[in-house]
Design an enzyme around this catalytic site. Structure first.
Site, PDB file in Angstrom:
ATOM      1  N   ARG A  85      11.493  -7.413 -11.062  1.00  0.00           N
ATOM      2  CA  ARG A  85      11.131  -6.332 -10.139  1.00  0.00           C
ATOM      3  C   ARG A  85      11.961  -6.420  -8.855  1.00  0.00           C
ATOM      4  NH1 ARG A  85       6.474  -3.150  -8.277  1.00  0.00           N
ATOM      5  NH2 ARG A  85       6.194  -3.924  -6.183  1.00  0.00           N
ATOM      6  N   ASP A 145      -2.956   8.491  -5.178  1.00  0.00           N
ATOM      7  CA  ASP A 145      -4.127   7.646  -5.450  1.00  0.00           C
ATOM      8  C   ASP A 145      -5.363   8.245  -4.785  1.00  0.00           C
ATOM      9  OD1 ASP A 145      -2.343   5.025  -6.300  1.00  0.00           O
ATOM     10  OD2 ASP A 145      -1.508   6.156  -4.638  1.00  0.00           O
ATOM     11  N   ARG A 148      -6.474  11.059  -6.891  1.00  0.00           N
ATOM     12  CA  ARG A 148      -7.167  10.560  -8.093  1.00  0.00           C
ATOM     13  C   ARG A 148      -8.597  10.136  -7.744  1.00  0.00           C
ATOM     14  NH1 ARG A 148      -1.833   7.029  -9.813  1.00  0.00           N
ATOM     15  NH2 ARG A 148      -0.882   8.596 -11.152  1.00  0.00           N
ATOM     16  N   HIS A 172       0.919   1.634  -2.486  1.00  0.00           N
ATOM     17  CA  HIS A 172       0.800   2.487  -3.677  1.00  0.00           C
ATOM     18  C   HIS A 172       1.073   1.552  -4.853  1.00  0.00           C
ATOM     19  CE1 HIS A 172       1.285   5.582  -6.646  1.00  0.00           C
ATOM     20  NE2 HIS A 172       2.565   5.336  -6.801  1.00  0.00           N
TER      21      HIS A 172
END
Ligand code: ADP
Length: 309
Positions: A85, A145, A148, A172
């Site tokens: 990552r 988010d 949601r 996030h």
């Protein structure tokens, strides 16, 4: 309002489509390394214009971003097999070094709206490269988010999502914090509203909603490879708040001091208008929420520290 979008992949194109359908932009320019892709997306989206408000959308180069009020950065490279990552992050930071430089020379007055992931870190990278004031570099952060969270809570309560409020703060990503303590239906605390409509928020319901928010991207990616409609709509919501000088409160990411962590990009409720973010409003948090938010910010700050900005 003229809006540029760099990166006409799924997220950039979904944002363009949403901007067209909401009538937010009078002109949209799509810039992508893959010019054929940008041209095809522009043509496809243009065919929706007769069903929406008048606008122009076309593919172009960086020079065509001149005069843009907002430039959305949705470009990026995908993870290579075996790549960590952090290696991916370093490569994306390199992409941004070039892209942000080009965008700044073409449209020095534009507000930069960052959508590429990891969005909080890319927001901090963009701020550092651009030299802009913090309020003019805005990451989409947890706008999705939060949407949601409101949607799931509204479904549970049987009340419209526009009347249900609740923020997701911090990163996030996995360490984000759902602020249950401030969740409301109208002005009524969510727990009380839930009791009154006969659908109490039990631990199980809370866990299900938390999981529904936190794991949404994983589930969608499993089924269709990536997510784009929700974030596309979120980006056009932010653009509308800027274009209309709304002073809307949205959970977006900008660089600021978050509780005990200085100079870090993560999401808080912020006031968004023509000049970008002009205020932030830290809500009352429970001790556990405050602890979670500080930990989320500290984690992001550590990750940014691995990059040479
Ligand atoms: P997402 O799902 O996040 O939209 P995609 O891979 O679909 O991801 O889109 C990313 C887009 O960014 C691609 O269309 C790619 O060509 C574009 N892109 C990558 N690097 C650059 C760059 N340096 N300049 C402009 N566009 C770029």
């Amino acid at each position: 309002m003229k809006i540029g979008i760099v990166g006409a992949g799924m997220v950039g194109s979904a944002a363009a489509f949403s901007l067209v359908m909401r009538g937010v932009a009078s002109r949209i320019v799509l810039v992508d390394l893959d010019d054929a892709r940008a041209r095809a997306e522009a043509e496809d989206i243009a065919h929706a214009i007769p069903f929406a408000s008048p606008a122009r959308i076309e593919a172009g180069g960086y020079g065509d971003l001149a005069g843009a009020s907002i430039v959305i950065l949705a470009c990026g490279v995908g993870q290579k097999p075996g790549e960590t990552r952090l290696q991916l992050l370093a490569r994306n930071a390199e992409v941004f070094r070039v892209v942000v430089g080009e965008v700044r020379s073409a449209s020095p007055d534009a507000i930069l709206l960052v959508a590429s992931n990891p969005v909080d870190i890319m927001t901090q990278v963009t701020l550092s490269i651009s030299g802009l004031p913090a309020g003019r570099v805005i990451g989409s952060g947890t706008i999705l988010d939060t949407a949601r969270f409101r949607w799931l809570l509204s479904r549970h309560l049987g009340i419209a999502p526009k009347s249900v409020h609740g923020y997701v703060l911090g990163e996030h990503g996995d360490s984000e914090v759902l602020c249950w303590s401030g969740a409301r239906a109208g002005t009524v605390p969510a727990d009380s509203a839930a009791e009154q409509v006969g659908r109490p928020i039990t631990n199980e319901v809370r866990q299900e909603i938390d999981d529904g928010v936190r794991r949404a991207a994983y589930r969608i990616i499993e089924g269709k490879g990536a997510t784009w409609y929700g974030i596309g709509a979120g980006l056009s919501r932010i653009a509308a708040a800027i274009g209309g000088d709304e002073g809307a409160i949205l959970t977006v990411s900008t660089v600021s001091d978050v509780l005990g962590v200085s100079d870090v990009a993560c999401s808080l409720p912020r006031v968004v208008g023509a000049n970008g973010v002009t205020q932030e409003l830290l809500p009352d948090l429970s001790p556990a929420e405050a602890e979670g938010l500080e930990a989320s910010a500290a984690m992001l700050k550590d990750q940014v520290g691995t990059l040479s900005l």
